[in-house]
Design an enzyme around this catalytic site. Sequence first.
Site, PDB file in Angstrom:
ATOM      1  N   ASP A  15      62.967   7.087 -24.241  1.00  0.00           N
ATOM      2  CA  ASP A  15      63.065   8.177 -23.253  1.00  0.00           C
ATOM      3  C   ASP A  15      64.429   8.247 -22.581  1.00  0.00           C
ATOM      4  OD1 ASP A  15      60.186   8.569 -23.591  1.00  0.00           O
ATOM      5  OD2 ASP A  15      59.946   6.817 -22.301  1.00  0.00           O
ATOM      6  N   LYS A  18      68.088  10.738 -26.067  1.00  0.00           N
ATOM      7  CA  LYS A  18      68.812  10.731 -27.357  1.00  0.00           C
ATOM      8  C   LYS A  18      68.904  12.120 -27.963  1.00  0.00           C
ATOM      9  CE  LYS A  18      65.777   7.777 -28.849  1.00  0.00           C
ATOM     10  NZ  LYS A  18      65.108   7.435 -27.584  1.00  0.00           N
ATOM     11  N   LYS A  20      69.256  15.027 -26.757  1.00  0.00           N
ATOM     12  CA  LYS A  20      70.335  15.877 -26.246  1.00  0.00           C
ATOM     13  C   LYS A  20      71.629  15.617 -26.995  1.00  0.00           C
ATOM     14  CE  LYS A  20      73.171  16.932 -22.240  1.00  0.00           C
ATOM     15  NZ  LYS A  20      73.346  16.904 -20.786  1.00  0.00           N
ATOM     16  N   HIS A  43      60.811  13.791 -28.094  1.00  0.00           N
ATOM     17  CA  HIS A  43      62.155  14.059 -27.605  1.00  0.00           C
ATOM     18  C   HIS A  43      62.218  15.502 -27.116  1.00  0.00           C
ATOM     19  CE1 HIS A  43      62.068  14.119 -32.071  1.00  0.00           C
ATOM     20  NE2 HIS A  43      62.690  15.266 -31.961  1.00  0.00           N
ATOM     21  N   THR A 130      50.194   4.679 -27.973  1.00  0.00           N
ATOM     22  CA  THR A 130      50.014   6.126 -27.822  1.00  0.00           C
ATOM     23  C   THR A 130      48.813   6.639 -28.612  1.00  0.00           C
ATOM     24  OG1 THR A 130      51.569   6.477 -29.649  1.00  0.00           O
ATOM     25  CG2 THR A 130      52.461   6.560 -27.408  1.00  0.00           C
ATOM     26  N   THR A 239      57.044  -1.198 -30.365  1.00  0.00           N
ATOM     27  CA  THR A 239      56.563  -0.293 -31.398  1.00  0.00           C
ATOM     28  C   THR A 239      56.371  -1.086 -32.689  1.00  0.00           C
ATOM     29  OG1 THR A 239      56.926   1.885 -32.400  1.00  0.00           O
ATOM     30  CG2 THR A 239      58.861   0.435 -32.203  1.00  0.00           C
ATOM     31  N   LYS A 302      52.145  12.073 -21.529  1.00  0.00           N
ATOM     32  CA  LYS A 302      52.146  12.639 -20.169  1.00  0.00           C
ATOM     33  C   LYS A 302      51.929  11.567 -19.095  1.00  0.00           C
ATOM     34  CE  LYS A 302      52.472  16.628 -22.171  1.00  0.00           C
ATOM     35  NZ  LYS A 302      53.807  17.211 -22.350  1.00  0.00           N
ATOM     36  N   ILE A 332      72.349  10.838 -14.709  1.00  0.00           N
ATOM     37  CA  ILE A 332      73.125  10.318 -13.577  1.00  0.00           C
ATOM     38  C   ILE A 332      72.922  11.199 -12.345  1.00  0.00           C
ATOM     39  CG2 ILE A 332      75.283  11.589 -14.006  1.00  0.00           C
ATOM     40  CD1 ILE A 332      75.318   7.871 -13.278  1.00  0.00           C
ATOM     41  N   GLY A 415      72.867  16.756 -16.435  1.00  0.00           N
ATOM     42  CA  GLY A 415      71.745  17.685 -16.455  1.00  0.00           C
ATOM     43  C   GLY A 415      71.214  17.824 -17.865  1.00  0.00           C
TER      44      GLY A 415
END
Length: 426
Positions: A15, A18, A20, A43, A130, A239, A302, A332, A415
């Site tokens: 999380d 990555k 982006k 993602h 999960t 995992t 979620k 950040i 952002g």
Amino acid sequence: MNENLLMIIGSQFGDEGKGKFVDLLSNQFDYIVRYQGGDNAGHTIVFDNKTFKLRLIPSGIFNPRNRVVIANGVVLNPITLLEEVKYLKSNGVSTDNLYVSDKCHVIFNFHIEMDKMLEELKGSKKIGTTNKGIGPCYTDKVSRVGIRVCDLFDFNVLLAKIQDNLQIKNVLFSRYGKQIFNPYTIAKQYYELGQQIKPFVINTVALLNYAYERNNKILFEGAQGIMLDIDYGTYPYVTSSNVIGLVSSGTGLAINKIKRILGVVKAYSTRVGSGPFVSEIEEENLAHYIREKGHEYGTVTKRPRRIGWLDLFLLKYVVTVSGISEIAITLIDVLSKVQKIKVCIGYKRNDKQLNYMPSSIEELQKCEPIYEILDGWSEDVSRIKSYDDLPLNLKRYISYIENFLKVRVRFVSVGPDRNQTIIKDN
């Protein structure tokens, strides 16, 4: 250094953001390759002012110049694949550039039920899976009873393999009062699914080796984070696959060493589910503030993520075992208005400072963090475009990270949008 090859990996517990950077850098590459994991790790990508959440298809799908590959190291749920194809097409995103390995092991509905049953039987010792069938599918793979994508296209072959696979599973389902599975019904369902995914299926080993020989640029997109790696993570709270070293075996591309590895690091730490979390924030009000501001809820489950301070001691270990050559800092902006920011610079146990990352989960759970406290910043940084324009204390925070890890920070994300990314170091 081979600039044609780049690996992007999560450097914490997943999380990290990555997707982006795969999306951001995809214009520079010909192939985007997912090489491990399954649909258990989501993602999130913001594209064309829309937010997309995917679990299986690589983030590069939004760039039509990319060939997007789900390689053989991935365990594939064909139902998820078809759902995501439909979801993308309904939002105007083409999947004509998607390729799926015929060697991928297939997640069946009985894998998912086995996952749920095993977690249920563990009671209070559950790992926090999960429930996507990932572990049972990988178990079948190493037990040599797994069923691959190439097996879906011949009904008789598929039926025989499902019959063999369910021999023991149905005994276990019956023993614990669960519904048993009819091999013929399953074979019929997955044969039909195979026909639907067939247009995407190809020998990706041949495809990628041909691309490599032609000096095409290839980006390898990791799933989860290194601290969830089955060998190097906080076992057993991990995992079912190797996050780090699976590129060669997970793609069929014999690369001695990828020298350029971008580690994506969240500006604070998060973790989903159970497992040790040394730098976890104990002040619930502050943890809640960061969770809400950072939208820290699992893409797939979620579930609210646990929140912690940035753990540089852990990241130093991650850099050592992974060979990370450069870093991208994400989220950040979430830390704006936090007056004092702690960073974990070491672990201690019984008042004795450790100089190693404990392998034993029992030892790790008894560790206490050693913190350095840095001054925060109050400014909104979400619209800043230049590194020089960032608040002084934020730049000091980044410099502290670089100096501790001895790795350069190349990107700073302020952002979720692609254009909210500052290139610090070219």
